[in-house]
Design a protein around this motif. Structure first.
Motif, PDB file in Angstrom:
ATOM      1  N   SER A   1      -0.212 -16.894 -11.070  1.00 33.51           N
ATOM      2  CA  SER A   1      -0.289 -18.040 -10.160  1.00 33.51           C
ATOM      3  C   SER A   1      -0.067 -17.645  -8.702  1.00 33.51           C
ATOM      4  O   SER A   1      -0.561 -18.312  -7.791  1.00 33.51           O
ATOM      5  N   ALA A   2       0.674 -16.563  -8.462  1.00 34.65           N
ATOM      6  CA  ALA A   2       0.981 -16.132  -7.087  1.00 34.65           C
ATOM      7  C   ALA A   2       0.625 -14.659  -6.926  1.00 34.65           C
ATOM      8  O   ALA A   2       1.258 -13.794  -7.545  1.00 34.65           O
ATOM      9  N   TYR A   3      -0.338 -14.381  -6.093  1.00 26.96           N
ATOM     10  CA  TYR A   3      -0.803 -13.006  -5.886  1.00 26.96           C
ATOM     11  C   TYR A   3       0.336 -12.077  -5.479  1.00 26.96           C
ATOM     12  O   TYR A   3       0.471 -10.956  -6.003  1.00 26.96           O
ATOM     13  N   LYS A   4       1.188 -12.515  -4.572  1.00 24.55           N
ATOM     14  CA  LYS A   4       2.238 -11.647  -4.039  1.00 24.55           C
ATOM     15  C   LYS A   4       3.218 -11.189  -5.109  1.00 24.55           C
ATOM     16  O   LYS A   4       3.815 -10.107  -4.996  1.00 24.55           O
ATOM     17  N   ASN A   5       3.371 -11.979  -6.167  1.00 23.98           N
ATOM     18  CA  ASN A   5       4.334 -11.620  -7.205  1.00 23.98           C
ATOM     19  C   ASN A   5       3.864 -10.465  -8.080  1.00 23.98           C
ATOM     20  O   ASN A   5       4.656  -9.901  -8.845  1.00 23.98           O
ATOM     21  N   LEU A   6       2.588 -10.102  -7.963  1.00 23.35           N
ATOM     22  CA  LEU A   6       2.061  -8.986  -8.748  1.00 23.35           C
ATOM     23  C   LEU A   6       2.597  -7.650  -8.274  1.00 23.35           C
ATOM     24  O   LEU A   6       2.475  -6.644  -8.986  1.00 23.35           O
ATOM     25  N   PHE A   7       3.234  -7.608  -7.095  1.00 25.27           N
ATOM     26  CA  PHE A   7       3.623  -6.346  -6.474  1.00 25.27           C
ATOM     27  C   PHE A   7       5.107  -6.329  -6.124  1.00 25.27           C
ATOM     28  O   PHE A   7       5.523  -5.643  -5.203  1.00 25.27           O
ATOM     29  N   LEU A   8       5.889  -7.101  -6.884  1.00 25.52           N
ATOM     30  CA  LEU A   8       7.331  -7.147  -6.706  1.00 25.52           C
ATOM     31  C   LEU A   8       8.033  -6.379  -7.819  1.00 25.52           C
ATOM     32  O   LEU A   8       7.419  -5.976  -8.810  1.00 25.52           O
ATOM     33  N   ALA A   9       9.338  -6.209  -7.679  1.00 26.14           N
ATOM     34  CA  ALA A   9      10.102  -5.375  -8.610  1.00 26.14           C
ATOM     35  C   ALA A   9      10.191  -5.968 -10.013  1.00 26.14           C
ATOM     36  O   ALA A   9      10.464  -5.244 -10.974  1.00 26.14           O
ATOM     37  N   ASP A  10       9.971  -7.268 -10.152  1.00 31.72           N
ATOM     38  CA  ASP A  10       9.986  -7.878 -11.486  1.00 31.72           C
ATOM     39  C   ASP A  10       8.570  -8.238 -11.937  1.00 31.72           C
ATOM     40  O   ASP A  10       8.368  -9.205 -12.673  1.00 31.72           O
ATOM     41  N   ASN A  11       7.585  -7.434 -11.526  1.00 30.50           N
ATOM     42  CA  ASN A  11       6.200  -7.736 -11.916  1.00 30.50           C
ATOM     43  C   ASN A  11       5.916  -7.417 -13.371  1.00 30.50           C
ATOM     44  O   ASN A  11       4.795  -7.607 -13.841  1.00 30.50           O
ATOM     45  N   ASN A  12       6.930  -6.961 -14.096  1.00 36.15           N
ATOM     46  CA  ASN A  12       6.786  -6.780 -15.539  1.00 36.15           C
ATOM     47  C   ASN A  12       7.118  -8.053 -16.310  1.00 36.15           C
ATOM     48  O   ASN A  12       6.939  -8.090 -17.536  1.00 36.15           O
ATOM     49  N   ILE A  13       7.569  -9.105 -15.620  1.00 33.34           N
ATOM     50  CA  ILE A  13       8.019 -10.336 -16.289  1.00 33.34           C
ATOM     51  C   ILE A  13       7.019 -11.456 -16.038  1.00 33.34           C
ATOM     52  O   ILE A  13       6.620 -11.712 -14.892  1.00 33.34           O
ATOM     53  N   ASN A  14       6.618 -12.106 -17.115  1.00 34.86           N
ATOM     54  CA  ASN A  14       5.709 -13.265 -17.013  1.00 34.86           C
ATOM     55  C   ASN A  14       4.482 -12.955 -16.155  1.00 34.86           C
ATOM     56  O   ASN A  14       4.112 -13.729 -15.273  1.00 34.86           O
ATOM     57  N   ASN A  15       3.879 -11.820 -16.436  1.00 35.29           N
ATOM     58  CA  ASN A  15       2.700 -11.382 -15.705  1.00 35.29           C
ATOM     59  C   ASN A  15       1.509 -11.371 -16.653  1.00 35.29           C
ATOM     60  O   ASN A  15       1.333 -10.428 -17.432  1.00 35.29           O
ATOM     61  N   PRO A  16       0.670 -12.402 -16.607  1.00 29.88           N
ATOM     62  CA  PRO A  16      -0.447 -12.498 -17.574  1.00 29.88           C
ATOM     63  C   PRO A  16      -1.691 -11.735 -17.131  1.00 29.88           C
ATOM     64  O   PRO A  16      -2.702 -11.765 -17.823  1.00 29.88           O
ATOM     65  N   GLU A  17      -1.609 -11.059 -16.001  1.00 30.21           N
ATOM     66  CA  GLU A  17      -2.799 -10.500 -15.355  1.00 30.21           C
ATOM     67  C   GLU A  17      -2.941  -8.994 -15.487  1.00 30.21           C
ATOM     68  O   GLU A  17      -4.052  -8.470 -15.648  1.00 30.21           O
ATOM     69  N   THR A  18      -1.827  -8.267 -15.388  1.00 34.23           N
ATOM     70  CA  THR A  18      -1.891  -6.809 -15.408  1.00 34.23           C
ATOM     71  C   THR A  18      -2.141  -6.324 -16.830  1.00 34.23           C
ATOM     72  O   THR A  18      -1.418  -6.670 -17.764  1.00 34.23           O
ATOM     73  N   ILE A  19      -3.151  -5.503 -16.972  1.00 30.13           N
ATOM     74  CA  ILE A  19      -3.586  -5.008 -18.277  1.00 30.13           C
ATOM     75  C   ILE A  19      -2.862  -3.726 -18.646  1.00 30.13           C
ATOM     76  O   ILE A  19      -2.486  -3.524 -19.801  1.00 30.13           O
TER      77      ILE A  19
END
Length: 527
Positions: free
Chosen positions: A272-290
């Motif tokens: 839902s938020a592009y910026k959250n894909l590149f934060l330290a908790d981007n392993n949590i609730n991330n439906p986008e990164t394969i």
């Protein structure tokens, strides 16, 4: 903490650790843990697989100051740091102020076969292939049977083998994409008997393709975080086919659409938020990164990876603590003016309707390469969580941001580009929908939607979506703009206004040291 097989399961029994790379693919174990010990149990196999994955995120087994590679500083020998430099500093996106060996040659596209950073990347990829080959030699049905590993345990190890083959295919794709015609060896070659043979780019394309297709029935649909799945394999196949005309002279756009569509139908969705894909908790609730390379600021200390990207993108004047690295800020890399210009930015950065425009500074123009503030800084990666709290970090420098190798938007944009290039099995309407999904997230509404697409639109959209993620050189080569004089950027070819360079430089040179060591290798044209 980012799993990393519980941080390589106590360094993965050291995996019969390899010595520094002096002959690249002809490496032998040097520690006292034999293969019969390391691979004696099913748990041992998983621990060694963890080391295979871990070699993507660490430089060596002894912490931040160690390296598996010889001839290059440990701090610069991390895979992502080397790959990032090759893919970004040579393009219209990034510049580096540091006068370290090899840096300015990448800034100016004046690299030679003695460039230490290119040699490091080449050697790192070959080292990881070597580690994988050894794992595969120890994972044959005969080896498992000799160790009384049968039934479900053997079936699990068959999946590990497929994952290892995927990682090897990925690294051979890297070598094919950047170096064209590298040395080639698999688990079927005996270590140390003969120098590796060279493989032609088109033949390596066939090999990578065949490996990925062969492991498709074995890879899992879902897996532990940070491990390869069918979707990662499909994404790499789509990328391979999209670039097929570069690698083989024959387009495979229909296949690029087929495998992009498989990824899109694979259960992923945009964050839902592009910026959250590149934060330290981007392993949590991330439906986008394969698939990502995973880092931990306390347990995988490494001056490469996202630690490098965060710290090199900021300096002390930018309040490093707000980026989660209170003792960091190295002041090294920033954008060329061409990147913010794609967002309509010239001069100072204030705000932008496209939320992907994450920059800092008051001058976008690059008058001097050696001045860090001559160019906006890209602040896409931050070592803080979504609440703005810094992730734990040894020394206030190391980062816990996982680096995405594959994200769902690549499937969307591969699909759209392949349709525009005449691939079958897709539609322009669907391509437009996929592009607008990315733009709607970026703008927060439909105000940024487009009603038509061109290839130039796609190239720009890829820059906006993937800048600082290591895509750009490959994209520019595919679009015929990496060396061509019709598309210029500051200091392209070593000239302030930019200039075209010889087309042969779209492939990097094989390192001179390896050419001397291996008489089977022939240098790429133009070097």
């Amino acid at each position: 903490m980012k799993n990393l097989f519980k941080i390589f399961t106590a360094t993965a029994i050291l995996m019969a650790t390899f010595s520094s790379c002096k002959k690249d693919l002809n490496l032998k174990p040097t520690n006292d843990i034999t293969s019969d010990v390391a691979y004696s149990t099913p748990a041992g196999y998983k621990q060694v697989l963890a080391k295979v994955y871990g070699s993507f995120a660490t430089t060596g087994g002894g912490g931040s100051g160690s390296s598996d590679l010889g001839g290059i500083d440990a701090g610069t020998s991390d895979f992502i740091r080397l790959y990032w430099n090759a893919q970004e500093l040579t393009t219209d996106e990034g510049l580096c102020v540091w006068n370290d060996p090899g840096v300015y040659d990448l800034n100016y596209q004046t690299y030679t076969s003695d460039n230490i950073l290119l040699r490091g990347l080449y050697t790192r990829s070959l080292y990881q292939i070597t580690v994988i080959n050894e794992f595969l030699r120890e994972s044959t049905p005969a080896k498992l049977a000799s160790r009384n590993i049968t039934g479900a345990d053997a079936a699990n190890i068959a999946v590990y083998v497929a994952e290892a083959r995927f990682l090897r295919a990925y690294q051979y794709w890297v070598l094919m994409d950047l170096f064209g015609n590298p040395p080639f060896i698999t688990e079927n070659n005996l270590i140390g008997t003969t120098a590796p043979q060279q493989i032609k780019r088109a033949d390596l394309f066939k090999y990578v393709e065949s490996e990925l297709l062969a492991i498709d029935p074995i890879l899992l649909t879902s897996n532990e975080y940070g491990r390869a799945t069918k979707a990662a394999e499909w994404m790499l196949l789509s990328r391979l086919y999209l670039n097929a005309s570069v690698y083989t002279g024959t387009d495979r756009n229909t296949d690029a659409i087929t495998y992009a569509s498989k990824v899109i139908a694979g259960g992923f969705s945009l964050h839902s938020a592009y910026k959250n894909l590149f934060l330290a908790d981007n392993n949590i609730n991330n439906p986008e990164t394969i698939l990502s390379i995973n880092y931990d600021g306390t347990l995988t200390q490494n001056y490469g990876g996202t630690t490098f990207i965060v710290n090199a993108s900021i300096n002390g004047d930018m309040k490093p603590a707000t980026f989660g690295v209170p003792n960091g800020g190295w002041g090294g890399i920033r954008t060329r003016s061409t990147l913010p210009a794609m967002f309509g930015i010239s001069g100072a950065f204030t705000s932008n309707p496209d939320s992907r425009a994450m920059f800092y500074g008051d001058k976008s123009v690059n008058d001097a390469v050696a001045v860090f503030t001559d160019g906006l800084r890209a602040i896409k990666f931050r070592n803080v969580n979504q609440a703005g709290v810094a992730a734990p970090s040894i020394g206030g420098t190391f980062c816990s941001i996982d680096f995405p190798l594959f994200r769902l938007p690549e499937a969307y944009l591969n699909y759209a580009e392949a349709v525009l290039r005449g691939g079958g099995g897709g539609s322009m309407g669907q391509a437009l929908t996929y592009v607008n999904l990315l733009r709607q997230r970026a703008y927060g509404n439909s105000s940024g939607n487009v009603t038509s697409l061109t290839l130039d639109n796609i190239l720009t959209e890829r820059a906006k979506e993937f800048f600082w993620e290591g895509y750009r050189r490959t994209d520019l080569v595919r679009f015929g703009k990496f060396t061509d004089g019709s598309y210029l950027w500051p200091f392209k070819g070593g000239v302030a206004a930019g200039r075209g360079i010889d087309a042969t430089r779209s492939i990097f040179p094989l390192p001179s040291a390896d050419l001397i060591a291996n008489p089977n290798l022939t240098q790429n044209p133009g070097y």
